[in-house]
Design an enzyme around this catalytic site. Structure first.
Site, short mmCIF file in Angstrom:
data_model
loop_
_atom_site.label_atom_id
_atom_site.label_comp_id
_atom_site.label_asym_id
_atom_site.label_seq_id
_atom_site.Cartn_x
_atom_site.Cartn_y
_atom_site.Cartn_z
N ASN A 94 16.98 -10.97 -11.65
CA ASN A 94 16.20 -11.23 -12.86
C ASN A 94 15.80 -9.94 -13.60
O ASN A 94 15.53 -9.99 -14.80
CB ASN A 94 14.94 -12.02 -12.47
CG ASN A 94 13.91 -12.06 -13.56
OD1 ASN A 94 14.04 -12.81 -14.53
ND2 ASN A 94 12.87 -11.23 -13.44
N TYR A 159 22.31 -5.16 -25.20
CA TYR A 159 21.75 -6.31 -24.46
C TYR A 159 22.76 -7.47 -24.40
O TYR A 159 22.99 -8.04 -23.32
CB TYR A 159 20.45 -6.74 -25.14
CG TYR A 159 19.65 -7.78 -24.38
CD1 TYR A 159 18.86 -7.41 -23.29
CD2 TYR A 159 19.70 -9.12 -24.74
CE1 TYR A 159 18.13 -8.35 -22.59
CE2 TYR A 159 18.96 -10.07 -24.04
CZ TYR A 159 18.18 -9.68 -22.98
OH TYR A 159 17.45 -10.63 -22.28
P1 NAD Z 1 9.72 -8.62 -18.05
O1 NAD Z 1 9.72 -7.29 -18.71
O2 NAD Z 1 8.44 -9.29 -17.80
O3 NAD Z 1 10.50 -8.57 -16.66
C1 NAD Z 1 11.51 -7.66 -16.36
C2 NAD Z 1 11.12 -6.92 -15.09
O4 NAD Z 1 12.23 -6.13 -14.67
C3 NAD Z 1 9.93 -5.96 -15.29
O5 NAD Z 1 8.90 -6.27 -14.36
C4 NAD Z 1 10.52 -4.59 -15.05
O6 NAD Z 1 9.64 -3.67 -14.45
C5 NAD Z 1 11.70 -4.93 -14.14
N1 NAD Z 1 12.72 -3.87 -14.19
C6 NAD Z 1 13.18 -3.22 -15.27
N2 NAD Z 1 14.08 -2.30 -14.92
C7 NAD Z 1 14.21 -2.38 -13.57
C8 NAD Z 1 14.99 -1.68 -12.61
N3 NAD Z 1 15.83 -0.70 -12.99
N4 NAD Z 1 14.86 -2.00 -11.31
C9 NAD Z 1 14.00 -2.98 -10.92
N5 NAD Z 1 13.24 -3.68 -11.77
C10 NAD Z 1 13.34 -3.37 -13.09
O7 NAD Z 1 10.67 -9.52 -18.96
P2 NAD Z 1 11.14 -11.05 -18.86
O8 NAD Z 1 11.18 -11.52 -20.24
O9 NAD Z 1 10.40 -11.77 -17.83
O10 NAD Z 1 12.67 -10.85 -18.41
C11 NAD Z 1 13.19 -11.28 -17.17
C12 NAD Z 1 14.69 -11.49 -17.32
O11 NAD Z 1 14.92 -12.56 -18.23
C13 NAD Z 1 15.43 -10.29 -17.89
O12 NAD Z 1 16.68 -10.15 -17.26
C14 NAD Z 1 15.64 -10.68 -19.34
O13 NAD Z 1 16.73 -10.03 -19.92
C15 NAD Z 1 15.85 -12.17 -19.20
N6 NAD Z 1 15.61 -12.93 -20.42
C16 NAD Z 1 14.38 -12.98 -20.99
C17 NAD Z 1 14.19 -13.72 -22.15
C18 NAD Z 1 12.85 -13.83 -22.81
O14 NAD Z 1 12.80 -14.36 -23.94
N7 NAD Z 1 11.78 -13.38 -22.22
C19 NAD Z 1 15.27 -14.39 -22.72
C20 NAD Z 1 16.51 -14.31 -22.13
C21 NAD Z 1 16.67 -13.59 -20.96
#
Ligand code: NAD
Length: 255
Positions: A94, A159
């Site tokens: 994730n 992205y």
């Molecule tokens: P978020 O920023 O809350 O969560 C992402 C987490 O990944 C963070 O806690 C961050 O510290 C961690 N992270 C970043 N780089 C890292 C690394 N190198 N090693 C380990 N951990 C790392 O964001 P979110 O929105 O909860 O996103 C979670 C996933 O869902 C992501 O992959 C994102 O691309 C995907 N996503 C989110 C959305 C949205 O609208 N929020 C939509 C589509 C996909």
């Protein structure tokens, strides 16, 4: 709540933020009895998250700080899981980052950064996890992609490419691990308000949450993504591998 994941160990990457998808996924799996390994960059924050999961759901949970772009970190994380629990049944890739800009203005460093975390990170974490998860009787890997990886979004060359790569990796893993009964699927969320999307400009947030853009006329909720991850980890998806499911209120219908 059924305890269908009792006796199973699940690792969720990027699970530190209390309002992130990773935490919602960890909570959902823990609510069904899974033992949780939460992984993120910062040890203090991820320990806090693990404590909260333990307290809320009465399951065992540990926090591991690791950077998914580093082979050594991924391998150490899996060694820790082996040492503490001796098994790994579920891996949810994730962790992810955003660094939007138009192609003309996007630096090579920003392109590489997002590709490294979102795409290479999934490869490295999964590669390290094979040591344990391929021994599970019915292992599950769920990769968090995005509708951006299906549609291609302006300002998201890095992205969108990284998330399309995640779907391709999902299909490769599904084929390679099928002989060990490890099923691999992806989830493609639409817009959900988290720390990550909070970094987008107001204009972009407005556009992505515009009811005329989303047939169900609202942004998604963390729990709605977690519910699909739970499905992919459950016995209800025993004959499903190499697929993705959009959780986007219809925003990318047809993709
Ligand atoms: P978020 O920023 O809350 O969560 C992402 C987490 O990944 C963070 O806690 C961050 O510290 C961690 N992270 C970043 N780089 C890292 C690394 N190198 N090693 C380990 N951990 C790392 O964001 P979110 O929105 O909860 O996103 C979670 C996933 O869902 C992501 O992959 C994102 O691309 C995907 N996503 C989110 C959305 C949205 O609208 N929020 C939509 C589509 C996909």
């Amino acid at each position: 709540m059924s305890k269908e994941f009792e006796g199973k160990v699940a690792l969720v990457t990027g699970a530190a933020s209390p309002i992130g998808l990773g935490r919602a996924i960890a909570n959902r799996l823990a609510s069904h009895g899974a033992t949780l390994v939460l992984l993120d960059l910062n040890q203090e924050k991820i320990d806090e998250a693990a404590k909260e999961v333990e307290k809320q759901f009465g399951v065992k949970a540990i926090g591991i700080s690791a950077n998914v772009t580093k082979t050594e970190d991924c391998e150490n994380a899996i060694s820790k899981v082996k040492e503490v629990f001796g098994q790994l049944d579920i891996l949810v890739n994730n962790a992810g980052v955003l660094k939007d800009n138009l192609v003309m203005r996007m630096s090579e460093a920003d392109f590489d950064f997002v590709m490294d975390v979102n795409c290479k990170g999934v490869f490295l974490m999964t590669k390290a996890a094979t040591k344990l998860i391929l021994k599970a009787p019915s292992g599950r890997i769920v990769n968090i992609s995005s509708v951006s990886g299906l549609t291609g979004q302006p300002g998201q060359a890095n992205y969108s490419a990284s998330k399309a790569g995640v779907i391709a990796l999902t299909k490769v893993f599904a084929r390679e691990f099928s002989g060990r009964n490890v099923l691999v699927n992806a989830v493609c969320p639409g817009f959900i308000k988290t720390e990550m999307t909070g970094t987008l400009s107001e204009e972009v947030q407005k556009k992505l949450t515009d009811p005329s853009f989303i047939p169900l006329k609202r942004p998604g909720k963390q729990e709605e993504v977690a519910a699909v991850v739970k499905f992919y980890c459950s016995e209800d998806s025993n004959y499903i591998t190499g697929t993705f499911l959009r959780v986007d209120g219809g925003a990318a219908i047809g993709m």
